[in-house]
Write a protein that holds these residues in place. Sequence first.
Motif, PDB file in Angstrom:
ATOM      1  N   HIS A  86      33.935  38.607  41.921  1.00  0.00           N
ATOM      2  CA  HIS A  86      35.169  37.752  41.273  1.00  0.00           C
ATOM      3  C   HIS A  86      35.032  38.005  39.387  1.00  0.00           C
ATOM      4  CE1 HIS A  86      35.722  33.977  40.184  1.00  0.00           C
ATOM      5  NE2 HIS A  86      37.078  33.643  41.323  1.00  0.00           N
ATOM      6  N   ILE A  87      35.866  38.384  38.984  1.00  0.00           N
ATOM      7  CA  ILE A  87      35.557  37.581  37.663  1.00  0.00           C
ATOM      8  C   ILE A  87      36.222  36.020  36.653  1.00  0.00           C
ATOM      9  CG2 ILE A  87      36.110  38.910  35.671  1.00  0.00           C
ATOM     10  CD1 ILE A  87      35.775  40.998  37.761  1.00  0.00           C
ATOM     11  N   THR A  88      35.359  35.922  36.365  1.00  0.00           N
ATOM     12  CA  THR A  88      36.170  34.738  35.480  1.00  0.00           C
ATOM     13  C   THR A  88      35.997  35.179  33.747  1.00  0.00           C
ATOM     14  OG1 THR A  88      34.782  33.081  36.582  1.00  0.00           O
ATOM     15  CG2 THR A  88      35.112  32.461  34.312  1.00  0.00           C
ATOM     16  N   LYS A  95      28.145  39.941  42.521  1.00  0.00           N
ATOM     17  CA  LYS A  95      29.146  38.716  43.390  1.00  0.00           C
ATOM     18  C   LYS A  95      30.209  38.457  41.975  1.00  0.00           C
ATOM     19  CE  LYS A  95      26.613  39.126  47.351  1.00  0.00           C
ATOM     20  NZ  LYS A  95      25.580  37.921  48.359  1.00  0.00           N
ATOM     21  N   LYS A  96      29.992  37.829  41.040  1.00  0.00           N
ATOM     22  CA  LYS A  96      29.815  36.913  39.934  1.00  0.00           C
ATOM     23  C   LYS A  96      29.887  37.420  38.615  1.00  0.00           C
ATOM     24  CE  LYS A  96      30.141  32.457  39.808  1.00  0.00           C
ATOM     25  NZ  LYS A  96      29.550  31.592  39.824  1.00  0.00           N
ATOM     26  N   ILE A  97      31.212  37.490  38.137  1.00  0.00           N
ATOM     27  CA  ILE A  97      31.118  38.240  36.446  1.00  0.00           C
ATOM     28  C   ILE A  97      31.951  37.716  35.339  1.00  0.00           C
ATOM     29  CG2 ILE A  97      31.597  40.160  35.242  1.00  0.00           C
ATOM     30  CD1 ILE A  97      32.215  42.416  37.628  1.00  0.00           C
ATOM     31  N   ARG A 104      39.734  46.373  36.201  1.00  0.00           N
ATOM     32  CA  ARG A 104      39.243  47.423  36.482  1.00  0.00           C
ATOM     33  C   ARG A 104      37.811  46.551  37.157  1.00  0.00           C
ATOM     34  NH1 ARG A 104      41.243  52.775  36.294  1.00  0.00           N
ATOM     35  NH2 ARG A 104      39.187  52.626  36.713  1.00  0.00           N
ATOM     36  N   MET A 105      36.800  46.072  36.837  1.00  0.00           N
ATOM     37  CA  MET A 105      35.871  45.733  37.094  1.00  0.00           C
ATOM     38  C   MET A 105      36.047  45.131  38.359  1.00  0.00           C
ATOM     39  SD  MET A 105      34.220  43.687  33.258  1.00  0.00           S
ATOM     40  CE  MET A 105      35.241  42.836  33.192  1.00  0.00           C
ATOM     41  N   HIS A 106      37.108  44.228  38.485  1.00  0.00           N
ATOM     42  CA  HIS A 106      37.431  43.632  39.948  1.00  0.00           C
ATOM     43  C   HIS A 106      37.450  44.436  41.144  1.00  0.00           C
ATOM     44  CE1 HIS A 106      38.792  40.782  43.558  1.00  0.00           C
ATOM     45  NE2 HIS A 106      39.993  42.043  43.983  1.00  0.00           N
TER      46      HIS A 106
END
Length: 219
Positions: free
Chosen positions: A84-86, A61-63, A76-78
């Motif tokens: 959700h990407i930080t 869920k969170k990367i 790409r990851m999202h």
Amino acid sequence: MAVIKKNVTVMEIAKKNSPLNLKWDAKEQQLKAYAQTNHVPIILDEGLAFLETLIRLHKPKKILEIGTAIGYSAIRMHRVCGSHITTIERDADMFHLATLNIQNFGYEKNIKLIFKDALECYETLKNETFDMIFIDAAKAQYTKFFNLYAPLLSSGGLIICDNMFFHGLVEEDSSNYSRSVRGLVRKLSSFHNFLLENEKYTTSIFNIGDGMAVSIKKD
């Protein structure tokens, strides 16, 4: 009329159908083209396919991404499963381009960019928990990145590191290269050992792309 049958090899089928099964829309193709033209290091296609497969399987869920560059891998990851990407970037020009690219895709609410050196960013994120960490930044700092952000990883989470072979030099004789390159190769080799001997993680290093390490946090 006689029908001529042809034996089609596995390699011919793979070449025709693209075994990586990666697809790019027009905007993503523009990002790739920009990176290639301007020598911006982005994840190789083989590594990208591997990374996206891991995301589909793990469904984080969170990367947390260390090393944004122009935002290609974050985007790409999202898109794989809505994670959700930080993402952290210290280069001002790269951060500016990544910001524009993420806005162009309309992902401002899904991808959070932080303009800072990742080694100085822990205090900003210390109360966060991530299901996956993707490290693709300064290779000489991989051990520091790992130790700094591993405490933020959830139980059973993944830490994925790209460029583990550094264009094959980690596995080859680098004695003919510059002192700085030899030093970098030594640090990456040491990082290999650090990962494989770390009892808190189960790690495998795959000969995919430029080398991908996958470390799974034990319960």
